[in-house]
Structure formats: structure tokens, C-alpha cells
Design an enzyme around this catalytic site. Structure first.
Site, PDB file in Angstrom:
ATOM      1  CG  ASP A  35      -1.915   1.013   1.071  1.00  0.00           C
ATOM      2  OD1 ASP A  35      -1.847   2.026   1.030  1.00  0.00           O
ATOM      3  OD2 ASP A  35      -3.131   0.439   1.225  1.00  0.00           O
ATOM      4  CB  ILE A  36       1.537   3.938  -2.411  1.00  0.00           C
ATOM      5  CG1 ILE A  36       0.087   4.484  -2.725  1.00  0.00           C
ATOM      6  CG2 ILE A  36       2.037   3.099  -3.267  1.00  0.00           C
ATOM      7  CD1 ILE A  36       0.071   5.361  -3.982  1.00  0.00           C
ATOM      8  CG  ASN A  91     -12.539  -0.751   4.516  1.00  0.00           C
ATOM      9  OD1 ASN A  91     -12.755  -1.196   5.639  1.00  0.00           O
ATOM     10  ND2 ASN A  91     -11.832   0.123   4.200  1.00  0.00           N
ATOM     11  CD  GLN A  98     -15.372  -1.251  -1.939  1.00  0.00           C
ATOM     12  OE1 GLN A  98     -16.807  -1.518  -1.715  1.00  0.00           O
ATOM     13  NE2 GLN A  98     -14.996  -1.995  -2.789  1.00  0.00           N
ATOM     14  CG  HIS A 104      -9.276  -3.463  -1.388  1.00  0.00           C
ATOM     15  ND1 HIS A 104     -10.310  -2.973  -2.154  1.00  0.00           N
ATOM     16  CD2 HIS A 104      -8.794  -2.744  -0.570  1.00  0.00           C
ATOM     17  CE1 HIS A 104     -10.730  -1.703  -1.519  1.00  0.00           C
ATOM     18  NE2 HIS A 104      -9.714  -1.637  -0.566  1.00  0.00           N
ATOM     19  CG  PHE A 105      -9.050  -9.164   2.065  1.00  0.00           C
ATOM     20  CD1 PHE A 105     -10.179  -9.250   3.178  1.00  0.00           C
ATOM     21  CD2 PHE A 105      -9.510 -10.038   1.032  1.00  0.00           C
ATOM     22  CE1 PHE A 105     -11.250 -10.244   3.041  1.00  0.00           C
ATOM     23  CE2 PHE A 105     -10.684 -11.002   1.094  1.00  0.00           C
ATOM     24  CZ  PHE A 105     -11.567 -10.842   1.909  1.00  0.00           C
ATOM     25  CG  HIS A 106      -6.628  -2.267   3.458  1.00  0.00           C
ATOM     26  ND1 HIS A 106      -5.915  -1.264   2.822  1.00  0.00           N
ATOM     27  CD2 HIS A 106      -7.710  -2.000   3.315  1.00  0.00           C
ATOM     28  CE1 HIS A 106      -6.491  -0.862   2.101  1.00  0.00           C
ATOM     29  NE2 HIS A 106      -7.867  -0.915   2.155  1.00  0.00           N
TER      30      HIS A 106
END
Length: 142
Positions: A35-36, A91, A98, A104-106
Site C-alpha cells: 500500500d502506498i 471495506n 471503501q 480487496h483486503f488490507h
């Protein structure tokens, strides 16, 4: 870009290589990248390669593959980064925060050392009304 991708989707473009990313994990069905805007050291985003909007619209097999990849990345974070724990977050919908409408999953490694970890808990659990909880539970029951 494949037929199962959305040309306007940020994550589809990352998977396609049109937007650079730091790949952490990849298999036939999923792609995981750094993740940036990380919440902690080692924060990874795990996505299915097939575009799907969210948990509610995901094919069960796509969801399962993405969850399995998130678990693989979470285990790796604990083993390699010596994380003290890990949050795996999803989310679903703008009200649930979201912002990219691609499932997606973090995977967010958690550390006792807060110099590596800026994630704070937005929800502080407190006891609820047991009758109201029961009533909602009965509505949700299958």
C-alpha cells in the site's frame, strides 16, 4: 487488459502492470502489493485479478481465493517482519470506507513499537442493549 478487468479501475490497472506497484505475492487468481499510504510497516493490499466490486458481488470462489492469499500474506508478515499481530480488513461500500471499488483486503501488520504502526482503533467496543441485539440477530438468522 483482460476481459475480466475494468480499464477505469485502479486495482485492475495495477494488476495489469499499467500502474507500478511493489509486488509481494501473486498466484493465478490474486495479486498482493504494498500500500502506498501505509497504516503500518508492511501494509499490503490483496486483490483478485478478476474485477469484482466488493464482498457482496464477489463470486464465492474469487472471495475464497482472495481471503486465502490475505492469510498467506498475514502469516508472512508475522514471520518475516516480526509483527506482533495483524489486522485483515475489508471495506464494503462507501459508508464502510471503501474508496476503490474492487474487492480487496488490507493486511496490516501490527506492532507494539508505534514508530512502525500508526493505525488506531476507530471503534471502541462497549456493551449494547441485549434485547435490541437479540431482535436484530433474529432478523439476520437463516
Amino acid at each position: 487488459m483482460s476481459d475480466s478487468a475494468n480499464e477505469n479501475c485502479l486495482f485492475c490497472n495495477i494488476v495489469a502492470g499499467n500502474i507500478p506497484s511493489t509486488k509481494v505475492y501473486e498466484d493465478d487468481e490474486t495479486y498482493a502489493f504494498m500500500d502506498i499510504a501505509p497504516a503500518s510497516e508492511g501494509h499490503v493490499v490483496v486483490v483478485p485479478k478478476t474485477h469484482t466490486k466488493d464482498v457482496l458481488e464477489a463470486d464465492p470462489a474469487v472471495y475464497a481465493a482472495t481471503a486465502k492469499a490475505a492469510q498467506t500474506v498475514a502469516k508472512r508478515a508475522v514471520e518475516v517482519l516480526n509483527a506482533d499481530g495483524v489486522n485483515v480488513l475489508n471495506n464494503c461500500g462507501s459508508t464502510a470506507w471503501q474508496t476503490v471499488f474492487h474487492l480487496h483486503f488490507h493486511v496490516i501488520p501490527r506492532y507494539t513499537d508505534k514508530s512502525k504502526d500508526s493505525l488506531t482503533l476507530p471503534w471502541i467496543p462497549k456493551p449494547g442493549d441485549l434485547d435490541a441485539i437479540k431482535a436484530v440477530g433474529e432478523k439476520l438468522a437463516f
